[in-house]
Design an enzyme around this catalytic site. Structure first.
Site, mmCIF file in Angstrom:
data_model
loop_
_atom_site.group_PDB
_atom_site.id
_atom_site.type_symbol
_atom_site.label_atom_id
_atom_site.label_comp_id
_atom_site.label_asym_id
_atom_site.label_seq_id
_atom_site.Cartn_x
_atom_site.Cartn_y
_atom_site.Cartn_z
ATOM 1 N N SER A 1 0.724 -1.068 0.109
ATOM 2 C CA SER A 1 0.094 -0.124 0.005
ATOM 3 C C SER A 1 0.874 1.481 -0.031
ATOM 4 O O SER A 1 2.250 1.229 0.342
ATOM 5 C CB SER A 1 -0.925 -0.039 1.156
ATOM 6 O OG SER A 1 -1.434 1.319 1.454
ATOM 7 N N TYR B 1 -2.094 -1.136 10.566
ATOM 8 C CA TYR B 1 -1.963 -1.491 9.110
ATOM 9 C C TYR B 1 -0.717 -1.056 8.572
ATOM 10 O O TYR B 1 0.022 -1.860 7.843
ATOM 11 C CB TYR B 1 -3.141 -0.531 8.378
ATOM 12 C CG TYR B 1 -3.231 -0.669 7.181
ATOM 13 C CD1 TYR B 1 -4.298 -1.859 6.611
ATOM 14 C CD2 TYR B 1 -2.794 0.023 6.106
ATOM 15 C CE1 TYR B 1 -4.546 -2.123 5.140
ATOM 16 C CE2 TYR B 1 -3.029 -0.371 4.675
ATOM 17 C CZ TYR B 1 -3.719 -1.125 4.386
ATOM 18 O OH TYR B 1 -4.283 -1.377 2.931
#
Length: 287
Positions: free
Chosen positions: A168, A181
């Site tokens: 990401s 995350y």
């Protein structure tokens, strides 16, 4: 830009959305494992790989979602099969059994570690059990999947294969209220490079980093972020999600799936330990 300029519903996937490449290993005897295959990017990737003729083992805890993936692969006339294998990625035995099922389906060559989840909270307020769960699903499970899959990839006639990890923009920088995350995605960079270091050139490791994608996970995240920051959902989308980007639209799951197709193919043979950063300018521009 107004919030009416884009649709926050996940787009319907069609055959025209999918990248199909000519590759000697893109055929039914070659097996690809896709985790998180019941929805979003994982679902699109499973379908895209099946459209390239591969036998795909779709792993997910959501059995109904896996059946939908099978149906969607049929709807786009994929030449390869999607075989659902319900899997709890937090259960070591489940993970090992899923990889064994993939190996029994043909020559296991490809793995797409895509399963993910999110929880929005500041670091002092972040529940420890949520931190542990996110790290189990998004960092420990990819390690286990690679651990069990690598011997099978090496055992093929030429040892050619690849393990692709879903990273990401949050594997490149940090924003507020996503500590678990962000930690997981930064850790994936190390796992990807470790796979490449041990792959002897033919077994490759790579990652894919994108910005915000129109998935159920993203749609749910808008409401959570709005509540955490005390702003409107429209402000979340326009200012938080797309504010830093230069390309002012979200990616679709199929567009991300196509990056895995390319990365697994012969065209990606020099992609080893690296990251496909497809982020619309999030991490390379600043104002």
């Amino acid at each position: 830009m107004s919030s009416e300029s884009f649709d926050l519903a996940e787009p319907e996937l069609t055959a025209e959305d999918l990248l199909v490449l000519d590759d000697p290993h893109f055929e039914p005897d070659s097996v690809a494992v896709v985790t998180g295959a019941a929805s979003g990017i994982g679902q699109a990737t499973a379908i895209a790989l099946a459209a390239n003729g591969l036998t795909v083992v779709g792993a997910d805890i959501d059995e109904e979602g896996l059946e939908k993936t099978v149906d969607l692969a049929g709807a786009v006339d994929a030449s390869g099969d999607v075989r659902p294998v319900p899997t709890d990625l937090t259960d070591d035995g489940d993970v090992e059994a899923m990889i064994e099922a993939a190996a029994e389906a043909g020559e296991l060559r490809y793995v797409a570690n895509i399963a993910g989840m999110q929880h929005i909270a500041s670091l002092p307020e972040f529940p420890t059990e949520k931190y542990d769960l996110l790290l189990d699903v998004m960092l420990r499970a990819p390690f286990l999947v690679a651990k069990f899959a690598m011997p099978h990839i090496r055992a093929t006639d030429d040892g050619v294969g690849a393990i692709g990890n879903m990273s990401s923009v949050h594997g490149h920088y940090a924003t507020q209220d996503k500590p678990a995350y962000i930690t997981a995605k930064h850790g994936l960079a190390g796992l990807t490079r470790s796979i490449a270091a041990e792959g002897e050139g033919t077994l490759r490791g790579f990652s894919v980093s994108v910005g915000y994608v129109l998935t159920p996970l993203m749609v749910n995240q808008i409401e959570d972020t709005a509540a955490e920051r005390g702003i409107s959902e429209r402000e979340v989308v326009e200012d938080v999600m797309l504010g830093q980007a230069r390309t002012k639209e979200m990616m679709t799951p199929a567009e991300v799936a196509n990056l895995f197709v390319f990365g697994f193919s012969r065209h990606g043979k020099h992609l080893n330990g690296g990251d496909l950063l497809w982020d619309g300018g999030y991490t390379t521009t600043y104002e």
